[in-house]
Motif scaffolding. Structure first.
Motif, PDB file in Angstrom:
ATOM      1  N   GLY A  63       0.794  -1.054   0.102  1.00 35.14           N
ATOM      2  CA  GLY A  63       0.282  -0.003  -0.067  1.00 35.14           C
ATOM      3  C   GLY A  63       0.926   1.360   0.098  1.00 35.14           C
ATOM      4  N   TRP A  64       0.007   2.521   0.233  1.00 28.23           N
ATOM      5  CA  TRP A  64       1.009   3.670   0.212  1.00 28.23           C
ATOM      6  C   TRP A  64       0.230   4.447   1.436  1.00 28.23           C
ATOM      7  CZ3 TRP A  64       4.442   4.928  -3.483  1.00 28.23           C
ATOM      8  CH2 TRP A  64       4.593   4.220  -4.659  1.00 28.23           C
ATOM      9  N   ARG A  65       0.968   5.441   2.216  1.00 30.65           N
ATOM     10  CA  ARG A  65       0.548   6.110   3.171  1.00 30.65           C
ATOM     11  C   ARG A  65       0.988   7.656   2.823  1.00 30.65           C
ATOM     12  NH1 ARG A  65       3.450   4.288   8.182  1.00 30.65           N
ATOM     13  NH2 ARG A  65       5.334   5.637   7.126  1.00 30.65           N
ATOM     14  N   ALA A  66       0.022   8.482   2.675  1.00 28.74           N
ATOM     15  CA  ALA A  66       0.166  10.062   2.350  1.00 28.74           C
ATOM     16  C   ALA A  66       1.273  10.736   3.311  1.00 28.74           C
ATOM     17  CB  ALA A  66      -0.968  10.718   2.239  1.00 28.74           C
ATOM     18  N   LYS A  67       2.099  11.264   2.658  1.00 33.24           N
ATOM     19  CA  LYS A  67       3.172  12.180   3.510  1.00 33.24           C
ATOM     20  C   LYS A  67       2.526  13.262   4.062  1.00 33.24           C
ATOM     21  CE  LYS A  67       7.217  11.092   0.646  1.00 33.24           C
ATOM     22  NZ  LYS A  67       7.832  10.577   1.634  1.00 33.24           N
ATOM     23  N   ARG A  68       2.968  13.716   5.308  1.00 30.71           N
ATOM     24  CA  ARG A  68       2.353  14.933   6.071  1.00 30.71           C
ATOM     25  C   ARG A  68       2.351  16.204   5.308  1.00 30.71           C
ATOM     26  NH1 ARG A  68      -1.048  13.147   9.969  1.00 30.71           N
ATOM     27  NH2 ARG A  68      -0.204  11.382  11.207  1.00 30.71           N
ATOM     28  N   HIS A  69       3.656  16.512   4.569  1.00 31.20           N
ATOM     29  CA  HIS A  69       4.066  17.589   4.087  1.00 31.20           C
ATOM     30  C   HIS A  69       4.421  17.664   2.742  1.00 31.20           C
ATOM     31  CE1 HIS A  69       3.681  19.042   8.052  1.00 31.20           C
ATOM     32  NE2 HIS A  69       4.733  18.037   8.530  1.00 31.20           N
ATOM     33  N   THR A  70       3.657  18.105   1.747  1.00 31.25           N
ATOM     34  CA  THR A  70       3.866  18.024   0.388  1.00 31.25           C
ATOM     35  C   THR A  70       3.481  19.139  -0.463  1.00 31.25           C
ATOM     36  OG1 THR A  70       1.611  17.224  -0.150  1.00 31.25           O
ATOM     37  CG2 THR A  70       3.179  15.661   0.486  1.00 31.25           C
ATOM     38  N   GLY A  71       3.715  19.220  -1.788  1.00 26.02           N
ATOM     39  CA  GLY A  71       3.344  20.393  -2.464  1.00 26.02           C
ATOM     40  C   GLY A  71       1.968  20.081  -2.769  1.00 26.02           C
ATOM     41  N   VAL A  72       1.479  21.219  -3.807  1.00 26.03           N
ATOM     42  CA  VAL A  72       0.177  21.216  -4.327  1.00 26.03           C
ATOM     43  C   VAL A  72      -0.010  20.140  -5.614  1.00 26.03           C
ATOM     44  CG1 VAL A  72      -1.468  22.878  -5.425  1.00 26.03           C
ATOM     45  CG2 VAL A  72      -0.254  23.643  -3.588  1.00 26.03           C
ATOM     46  N   ILE A  73      -1.000  19.767  -5.760  1.00 26.43           N
ATOM     47  CA  ILE A  73      -1.518  18.880  -7.045  1.00 26.43           C
ATOM     48  C   ILE A  73      -2.508  19.634  -7.750  1.00 26.43           C
ATOM     49  CG2 ILE A  73      -2.622  16.786  -7.531  1.00 26.43           C
ATOM     50  CD1 ILE A  73      -1.756  15.524  -4.944  1.00 26.43           C
ATOM     51  N   ASP A  74      -2.075  19.965  -8.837  1.00 32.66           N
ATOM     52  CA  ASP A  74      -2.799  20.342 -10.138  1.00 32.66           C
ATOM     53  C   ASP A  74      -3.793  19.237 -10.554  1.00 32.66           C
ATOM     54  OD1 ASP A  74      -4.089  21.339 -12.217  1.00 32.66           O
ATOM     55  OD2 ASP A  74      -2.287  22.578 -12.787  1.00 32.66           O
ATOM     56  N   LEU A  75      -5.035  19.318 -10.132  1.00 36.15           N
ATOM     57  CA  LEU A  75      -5.940  18.388 -10.558  1.00 36.15           C
ATOM     58  C   LEU A  75      -6.191  18.252 -11.883  1.00 36.15           C
ATOM     59  CD1 LEU A  75      -8.790  18.932  -7.955  1.00 36.15           C
ATOM     60  CD2 LEU A  75      -7.003  17.564  -7.899  1.00 36.15           C
ATOM     61  N   ASP A  76      -5.731  19.106 -12.766  1.00 31.49           N
ATOM     62  CA  ASP A  76      -5.796  19.019 -14.281  1.00 31.49           C
ATOM     63  C   ASP A  76      -4.443  18.059 -14.805  1.00 31.49           C
ATOM     64  OD1 ASP A  76      -8.025  19.859 -15.310  1.00 31.49           O
ATOM     65  OD2 ASP A  76      -7.337  21.908 -15.485  1.00 31.49           O
ATOM     66  N   ARG A  77      -3.520  17.773 -14.012  1.00 30.46           N
ATOM     67  CA  ARG A  77      -2.056  17.133 -14.602  1.00 30.46           C
ATOM     68  C   ARG A  77      -2.291  15.698 -14.046  1.00 30.46           C
ATOM     69  NH1 ARG A  77       2.980  20.911 -13.163  1.00 30.46           N
ATOM     70  NH2 ARG A  77       2.331  22.893 -14.411  1.00 30.46           N
ATOM     71  N   ILE A  78      -2.250  14.978 -15.372  1.00 33.14           N
ATOM     72  CA  ILE A  78      -2.537  13.395 -15.321  1.00 33.14           C
ATOM     73  C   ILE A  78      -1.241  12.894 -15.681  1.00 33.14           C
ATOM     74  CG2 ILE A  78      -4.027  11.736 -16.367  1.00 33.14           C
ATOM     75  CD1 ILE A  78      -5.337  13.728 -14.977  1.00 33.14           C
ATOM     76  N   GLY A  79      -0.867  11.893 -14.794  1.00 37.53           N
ATOM     77  CA  GLY A  79       0.445  11.096 -14.919  1.00 37.53           C
ATOM     78  C   GLY A  79       1.629  11.932 -14.742  1.00 37.53           C
ATOM     79  N   HIS A  80       1.353  12.983 -14.024  1.00 33.00           N
ATOM     80  CA  HIS A  80       2.461  14.016 -13.788  1.00 33.00           C
ATOM     81  C   HIS A  80       3.370  13.840 -12.715  1.00 33.00           C
ATOM     82  CE1 HIS A  80       4.206  18.026 -14.280  1.00 33.00           C
ATOM     83  NE2 HIS A  80       4.044  18.057 -12.945  1.00 33.00           N
ATOM     84  N   TYR A  81       2.757  13.502 -11.508  1.00 34.32           N
ATOM     85  CA  TYR A  81       3.551  13.642 -10.183  1.00 34.32           C
ATOM     86  C   TYR A  81       4.282  12.348  -9.999  1.00 34.32           C
ATOM     87  CZ  TYR A  81       0.925  17.898  -9.673  1.00 34.32           C
ATOM     88  OH  TYR A  81       0.321  19.191 -10.100  1.00 34.32           O
ATOM     89  N   ASP A  82       5.632  12.719  -9.334  1.00 35.85           N
ATOM     90  CA  ASP A  82       6.245  11.381  -8.907  1.00 35.85           C
ATOM     91  C   ASP A  82       5.589  10.919  -7.266  1.00 35.85           C
ATOM     92  OD1 ASP A  82       8.200   9.665  -7.631  1.00 35.85           O
ATOM     93  OD2 ASP A  82       9.735  11.027  -7.620  1.00 35.85           O
TER      94      ASP A  82
END
Length: 364
Positions: free
Chosen positions: A209-228
């Motif tokens: 599974g995956w656990r969300a990190k506590r402190h991250t950048g902003v996610i642009d909801l229009d960007r698909i397949g973009h983020y590491d």
């Protein structure tokens, strides 16, 4: 007839004015058994989540709780983690007396821990639209793990329309399983719906599974397949088939069972009884006709579990029952099934983050 309305019936409601889309429907907005709802032009930051209450319009309650407004047109605006926003939606309803509706977050919304619920004038429950409702729709949005960049026209939640009572009781569900094999890899646990469990014994080298990190950048909801994914998530291995959930942490896990929704049925994921543990499973719950169906490009698909632990650390173990699928009859078989030639992101899925993230590298 009774049942969940299919895509072609939703299109008829739009043509007849029972659904006012405010602007021409977007491509893919009508799904096999639901309609995606679009954000309007502004988000209103409010002090707290609220329901309108019987006989009261949402606009009146906004006067009590509004803090400020942000413009979602053009480049959009950031909705901050931990804040609550109300967004008027483009769509309005004028339902006939025999139609009610239920709303839910879209799959990608839930996998971002982006709590999104629908509220209505006079509403006393989230995500429920009374039979014959006439009036506006609003989305209440609370980013829980990540701040997000949102724009007018984005689709974060969806709505299903139903006529009458169409939920299958356990006897009907057993009969459907006997004829259609709703779940593979073992006996079907049918008790107030089709039970499913968590998979914490993945194949060698695979993540649990995956656990969300506590402190991250902003996610642009229009960007698909973009983020590491490693910039936003911690990959998890399960030791000895168990995982200790941290209080208030958010997890993406996967069901042990591969499930199947036949074309003449729809399903909704419901949380399991609270007495099994201090955690919640399910923030996005609609399963469309054709999900995991062989004729629509699937051979059974696993359910992705959006899990949040509550008051105390909790040990989750492989095979533990964590939720159930409630099946409903369709009023008509949809003209288009999930995964069959439409943009269905999660047909045949296993453990999978939202569509905004790149596929993780081997060994991540």
């Amino acid at each position: 007839m009774t049942g969940v309305l299919a895509s072609q019936q939703i299109e008829t409601l739009i043509a007849e004015g029972a659904i006012d889309t405010g602007a021409p429907p977007a491509r893919g907005q009508v799904q096999p058994a639901s309609l995606d709802l679009r954000l309007g032009s502004e988000a209103i930051r409010v002090r707290a989540s609220f329901l309108a209450g019987s006989g009261r319009p949402v606009a009146e309650r906004l006067d009590e709780f509004e803090m400020h407004r942000v413009d979602l047109t053009g480049d959009g605006a950031v909705l901050e983690k931990g804040c609550v926003y109300v967004v008027p939606l483009m769509e309005r309803l004028a339902l006939p007396a025999d139609l009610s509706a239920v709303a839910n977050a879209k799959s990608s919304t839930g996998r971002l821990d982006l709590l999104t619920r629908t509220i209505t004038d006079g509403g006393t429950e989230f995500d429920r639209v009374a039979p014959g409702y006439t009036g506006p729709l609003y989305a209440e949005i609370c980013p829980r793990s990540f701040s997000v960049l949102a724009r007018s026209g984005m689709r974060l939640n969806q709505i299903r329309f139903r006529r009458g009572q169409s939920v299958l009781d356990d006897a009907a569900l057993r009969a459907l399983h006997d004829s259609e094999t709703l779940v593979g890899g073992g006996p079907a646990l049918i008790d107030d719906g089709l039970g499913f469990s968590v998979d914490l014994q993945p194949a060698e080298g695979a993540l649990a599974g995956w656990r969300a990190k506590r402190h991250t950048g902003v996610i642009d909801l229009d960007r698909i397949g973009h983020y590491d994914p490693l910039e936003f998530w911690d990959p998890l291995q399960a030791r000895h088939g168990r995982l200790i959930l941290d209080p208030d942490a958010f997890y993406i896990l996967v069901s042990r069972e591969a499930v199947h929704i036949p074309p003449a049925y729809a399903a909704e994921m419901a949380p399991y009884l609270a007495m099994v543990g201090e955690f919640r499973v399910h923030y996005a719950g609609f399963f469309d006709p054709g999900f995991g169906h062989a004729g629509a490009g699937g051979t059974g698909s696993h359910g992705v579990l959006e899990v949040r632990c509550h008051e105390a650390p909790f040990v989750l173990e492989h095979g533990q029952i964590v939720g159930r699928l409630v099946y409903e009859r369709m009023d008509e078989v949809p003209a288009q099934l999930y995964g069959a030639g439409i943009a269905s992101n999660y047909q045949g899925q296993g453990l999978k983050l939202s569509k905004h993230f790149r596929a993780p590298e081997a060994g991540a």
